[in-house]
Design an enzyme around this catalytic site. Structure first.
Site, PDB file in Angstrom:
ATOM      1  N   SER A 294     -23.967 -40.553 -40.355  1.00  0.00           N
ATOM      2  CA  SER A 294     -22.889 -39.760 -40.951  1.00  0.00           C
ATOM      3  C   SER A 294     -23.071 -39.576 -42.460  1.00  0.00           C
ATOM      4  CB  SER A 294     -21.548 -40.433 -40.619  1.00  0.00           C
ATOM      5  OG  SER A 294     -20.468 -39.616 -40.967  1.00  0.00           O
ATOM      6  N   ASP A 305     -33.650 -32.769 -48.887  1.00  0.00           N
ATOM      7  CA  ASP A 305     -33.632 -31.301 -48.937  1.00  0.00           C
ATOM      8  C   ASP A 305     -33.946 -30.761 -50.333  1.00  0.00           C
ATOM      9  OD1 ASP A 305     -33.150 -31.035 -46.283  1.00  0.00           O
ATOM     10  OD2 ASP A 305     -31.091 -30.297 -46.459  1.00  0.00           O
ATOM     11  N   LYS A 319     -25.735 -38.328 -36.615  1.00  0.00           N
ATOM     12  CA  LYS A 319     -24.313 -38.006 -36.479  1.00  0.00           C
ATOM     13  C   LYS A 319     -23.970 -36.907 -37.480  1.00  0.00           C
ATOM     14  CE  LYS A 319     -19.613 -39.903 -36.715  1.00  0.00           C
ATOM     15  NZ  LYS A 319     -19.093 -39.162 -37.864  1.00  0.00           N
TER      16      LYS A 319
END
Length: 553
Positions: A294, A305, A319
């Site tokens: 999460s 990223d 998740k």
């Protein structure tokens, strides 16, 4: 003849059924189906309450039915009854009123498994390994219906008297503890691993997580930190805004962090970094494993990223769901999955599709064939639907069967209790090592202890025997199988020597924890932690570090 309790519940159910009748006049078939099924539920509950042979507990019955309904959705949509609100608040804030000790149950005994630093438990002199036998003079074995940990909670500044059995003490010991607000820290440890490499252990995302990470980072930079290891292993996640703020520490203001998309389009939102960053240049390694979930995946995925740091470890949990808390009647709450989140590359890392279940009710992971490739800022390929993949994979360590057995039986823990009794002080956590003579003492101590285990090879041999019997070929090979089993049969004495290094490490970390608590255990782990070692090796080769970020490892 009705009792007052039965009459009240029956009347309440009837009124509920009647009050839902207006839905019947709606043209919307969906609302009609909702009303129809609620009416069925209310009338069924009324009949059960009136005619079932035994007295029913309405609260428990409804709670069980709600839990069963939500279980068919996903593991994160949960109902909190009124008496569970304190647990809910602890989960979201990390705070509760109590003494600050982790209590575990072993063979029906309530044992102090860990004491948190700076809490009333530590100040009172309570020790890890103490068995709590009475709370305020009441034998807790007579209160088996209550969680022993909850017996220790209460209002701030109220006193509780604990009677404990301590290893080596002739008589029980009474300790007076004054309850206080206990704050479970999101960053249980931070410090310098080497002269220039700092380490922050981020274990949760409650409401103070961002402040704790910021403070730790600033303090470590003041100590000369030039490179950072951020550890989100074993972190189950938490508040979305904390993940955004923490990623912002190393990313420019107005950087896109995460986008949420769900059924209620008005709630869809893209969240950006709102604050000035603390550092845009420091090299970062993020440690992940299969239990990083999460919010932990948001932070690690966003850093990946933007090519802001290198991920080391194992594939994360996967998740990619967002929960929202909704207030219900009678001081109850519903934590409901309302959206999926997408990190800057555009990927959603949700690994399991809960909306499409198999006929048996199980759910499966998204197959590789359905995963989509995305790109980081520098053009490196990353994929959705399966967690966050580390840039530098480190195979998860597999404990030896004897290590698992000794840990599960509590024998590593019990020996640490004995060791502390026999040794009033030890060296600092990073320096402490068991001598060979002390390890031999541990082996001798195990002689009359009960523990056993099955090795993986023995399990596979058992599977082979079962298959042979099923296929009617066992008689032809039973002599060979018997000889092989004799040859492979494990010996505890041999395993205690073969796995000496692994067992000594477990003992050292457990023993250190009994003296120096959580921080000590963390420092004791640095020398043998494979992910930490991989991070340090990477920091020694900055050309490789930069090549990974450029997609040229």
């Amino acid at each position: 003849m009705f009792t007052r309790k039965r009459l009240t519940v029956a009347l309440g159910a009837t009124l509920l059924a009647g009050s839902l009748g207006f839905f019947s006049f709606r043209n919307d078939d969906r609302f009609f189906e909702i009303a129809r099924n609620l009416d069925i539920y209310a009338t069924l509950f009324k009949e059960l309450n009136l005619y079932y042979v035994d007295e029913l507990n309405p609260n428990r019955m409804v709670k069980n039915s709600i839990d069963a309904m939500l279980k068919s959705l996903d593991p994160y949509t949960n109902f909190f009854a009124e008496d569970e609100i304190e647990d809910y608040m602890t989960m979201t804030t990390g705070r509760y009123n109590g003494i600050g000790a982790l209590i575990g149950s072993r063979q029906g005994r309530s044992i102090v498994m860990m004491i948190y630093e700076g809490t009333p438990a530590e100040k009172s002199g309570l020790q890890i390994g103490d068995e709590i036998i009475k709370v305020d003079g009441v034998d807790i074995k007579t209160r088996r219906e209550l969680d022993s940990d909850k017996l220790l909670r209460g209002q701030t500044n109220t006193a509780v008297k604990l009677t404990v059995k301590r290893f080596g003490a002739k008589d029980p010991i009474d300790l007076n503890v004054t309850r206080d607000v206990v704050k479970m820290t999101n960053v249980p440890y931070y410090g310098m691993i080497t002269n220039e490499v700092g380490y922050i252990d981020l274990k949760d995302f409650t409401g103070t997580a961002s402040r704790e990470v910021r403070n730790a980072f600033v303090e470590l930079k003041g100590k000369g930190m030039k490179k950072l290891v951020l550890d989100v292993r074993e972190n189950p996640g938490g508040l979305l805004n904390m993940a955004i703020d923490i990623a912002n520490i190393w990313l420019p203001r107005e950087s896109e962090i995460v986008t949420t998309k769900g059924k209620v389009t008005e709630w869809n939102k893209t969240y950006t970094a709102l604050n000035p960053p603390l550092d845009l240049e420091i090299p970062i390694v993020v440690l992940t494993n299969s239990r990083s979930a999460s919010a932990a995946e948001i932070v690690s995925g966003v850093i990946q990223d933007y090519d802001r740091g290198v991920l080391v470890g194992q594939l994360t949990y996967g998740k990619g769901l967002v929960q929202t808390t909704r207030e219900l009647s009678y001081n109850t709450k519903l934590k409901i999955t309302t959206a999926k989140y997408y990190i800057p590359s555009g990927r959603c890392i949700q690994a399991i599709d809960y909306s499409h279940r198999n006929p048996d009710g199980s759910v499966g992971k998204i197959p590789d064939s359905l995963k989509t490739a995305f790109k980081t800022k520098a053009g490196r390929p990353v994929y959705d639907g399966g967690g966050v993949t580390p840039d530098v994979p480190v195979e998860a360590s597999t404990p030896a069967p004897i290590a698992i057995s000794l840990t599960n039986k509590g024998l590593i823990f019990d020996y640490a209790i004995k060791y502390r009794h026999d040794h009033p002080t030890i060296k600092p956590a990073r320096e402490f090592r068991l001598t060979d003579a002390e390890y031999q003492d541990f082996i001798s101590w195990l002689k009359d202890k009960e523990y056993d285990y099955t090795t993986q090879v023995e399990k596979e041999l058992g599977t082979l025997e079962a298959s042979a019997k099923k296929e009617k070929s066992f008689d032809q090979i039973q002599d060979q199988l018997k000889a092989l089993r004799t040859k492979l049969s494990h010996s505890k004495d041999v395993d205690l020597v073969t796995f000496k290094g692994e067992l000594k490490t477990l003992l050292e970390q457990e023993i250190v924890g009994h003296y120096y608590l959580q921080k000590g255990m963390k420092e004791a782990s640095f020398a043998t932690d494979p992910e930490v070692k991989a991070a340090l090796d990477l920091f020694k080769d900055m050309n490789r570090y930069q090549a990974i970020l450029k997609g040229k490892p």
